[in-house]
Design a protein around this motif. Structure first.
Motif, short mmCIF file in Angstrom:
data_model
loop_
_atom_site.label_atom_id
_atom_site.label_comp_id
_atom_site.label_asym_id
_atom_site.label_seq_id
_atom_site.Cartn_x
_atom_site.Cartn_y
_atom_site.Cartn_z
N ASP A 1 14.30 70.46 57.65
CA ASP A 1 14.13 69.23 58.44
C ASP A 1 15.48 68.55 58.68
O ASP A 1 15.62 67.33 58.52
N ASP A 2 16.49 69.35 59.03
CA ASP A 2 17.85 68.87 59.31
C ASP A 2 18.57 68.30 58.09
O ASP A 2 19.58 67.61 58.23
N ILE A 3 18.07 68.59 56.90
CA ILE A 3 18.71 68.11 55.67
C ILE A 3 19.16 69.33 54.85
O ILE A 3 18.33 70.16 54.46
N PRO A 4 20.46 69.44 54.58
CA PRO A 4 20.94 70.56 53.76
C PRO A 4 20.45 70.44 52.32
O PRO A 4 20.52 69.36 51.73
N VAL A 5 19.96 71.53 51.77
CA VAL A 5 19.54 71.57 50.37
C VAL A 5 20.71 72.16 49.60
O VAL A 5 20.89 73.37 49.52
N MET A 6 21.53 71.28 49.04
CA MET A 6 22.80 71.69 48.42
C MET A 6 22.68 71.84 46.90
O MET A 6 23.57 71.46 46.16
N LEU A 7 21.60 72.43 46.46
CA LEU A 7 21.37 72.66 45.04
C LEU A 7 21.74 74.10 44.71
O LEU A 7 21.21 75.04 45.31
N ILE A 8 22.63 74.28 43.76
CA ILE A 8 23.09 75.62 43.41
C ILE A 8 21.92 76.49 42.98
O ILE A 8 21.81 77.65 43.38
N ASP A 9 21.01 75.93 42.19
CA ASP A 9 19.86 76.70 41.69
C ASP A 9 18.93 77.16 42.81
O ASP A 9 18.15 78.09 42.62
N GLU A 10 18.96 76.50 43.94
CA GLU A 10 18.09 76.86 45.05
C GLU A 10 18.83 77.62 46.15
O GLU A 10 18.26 77.93 47.19
N SER A 11 20.10 77.92 45.91
CA SER A 11 20.87 78.68 46.90
C SER A 11 20.64 80.17 46.70
O SER A 11 20.07 80.60 45.70
N GLU A 12 21.11 80.92 47.67
CA GLU A 12 21.00 82.38 47.63
C GLU A 12 22.42 82.94 47.56
O GLU A 12 23.32 82.43 48.22
N GLN A 13 22.61 83.98 46.76
CA GLN A 13 23.91 84.65 46.75
C GLN A 13 23.82 85.86 47.66
O GLN A 13 23.00 86.75 47.45
N LEU A 14 24.66 85.85 48.69
CA LEU A 14 24.65 86.93 49.68
C LEU A 14 25.33 88.17 49.15
O LEU A 14 26.23 88.09 48.30
N SER A 15 24.94 89.32 49.68
CA SER A 15 25.66 90.55 49.38
C SER A 15 27.03 90.44 50.04
O SER A 15 27.23 89.66 50.98
N MET A 16 27.99 91.21 49.56
CA MET A 16 29.33 91.19 50.13
C MET A 16 29.30 91.56 51.62
O MET A 16 29.97 90.93 52.43
N ASP A 17 28.51 92.56 51.98
CA ASP A 17 28.42 92.98 53.38
C ASP A 17 27.87 91.87 54.27
O ASP A 17 28.42 91.60 55.34
N ASP A 18 26.79 91.23 53.84
CA ASP A 18 26.20 90.15 54.63
C ASP A 18 27.18 88.98 54.76
O ASP A 18 27.33 88.40 55.83
N TRP A 19 27.84 88.64 53.67
CA TRP A 19 28.80 87.53 53.69
C TRP A 19 29.95 87.83 54.65
O TRP A 19 30.34 86.98 55.45
N LYS A 20 30.47 89.06 54.59
CA LYS A 20 31.58 89.44 55.49
C LYS A 20 31.16 89.37 56.95
O LYS A 20 31.92 88.90 57.80
N LYS A 21 29.95 89.81 57.27
CA LYS A 21 29.46 89.74 58.65
C LYS A 21 29.41 88.30 59.14
O LYS A 21 29.82 87.99 60.27
N ILE A 22 28.92 87.41 58.29
CA ILE A 22 28.83 85.99 58.66
C ILE A 22 30.22 85.40 58.84
O ILE A 22 30.48 84.68 59.81
N MET A 23 31.13 85.68 57.93
CA MET A 23 32.48 85.13 58.02
C MET A 23 33.18 85.64 59.29
O MET A 23 33.82 84.87 60.01
N LYS A 24 33.03 86.91 59.59
CA LYS A 24 33.65 87.47 60.80
C LYS A 24 33.05 86.83 62.05
O LYS A 24 33.77 86.52 62.99
#
Length: 71
Positions: free
Chosen positions: A41-64
């Protein structure tokens, strides 16, 4: 939608790294942790426990896609 002004002041709560807006999520530019935070609802959920850790490949694709360094 997250405004540019809000995106400019938000950072990863774990590492204080910059974030990129990728669809309906915010992704940390920190290569070690690779956290992705959801937006509800346009509000970032900035809780570490509720975040997802991306795979290295997925993270690199997003950064690129956003013109960020992956090194």
């Amino acid at each position: 939608m997250i405004s540019k002004e809000l995106l400019d002041i938000l950072c990863c709560p774990e590492t204080k790294a910059d974030l990129v807006l990728d669809g309906e999520t915010l992704v940390s530019t920190d290569k070690k942790t690779r956290r992705r935070y959801r937006i509800e609802d346009d509000i970032p959920v900035m809780l570490i426990d509720e975040s997802e850790q991306l795979s290295m490949d997925d993270w690199k694709k997003i950064m690129k896609r956003h013109g960020k360094s992956v090194d």
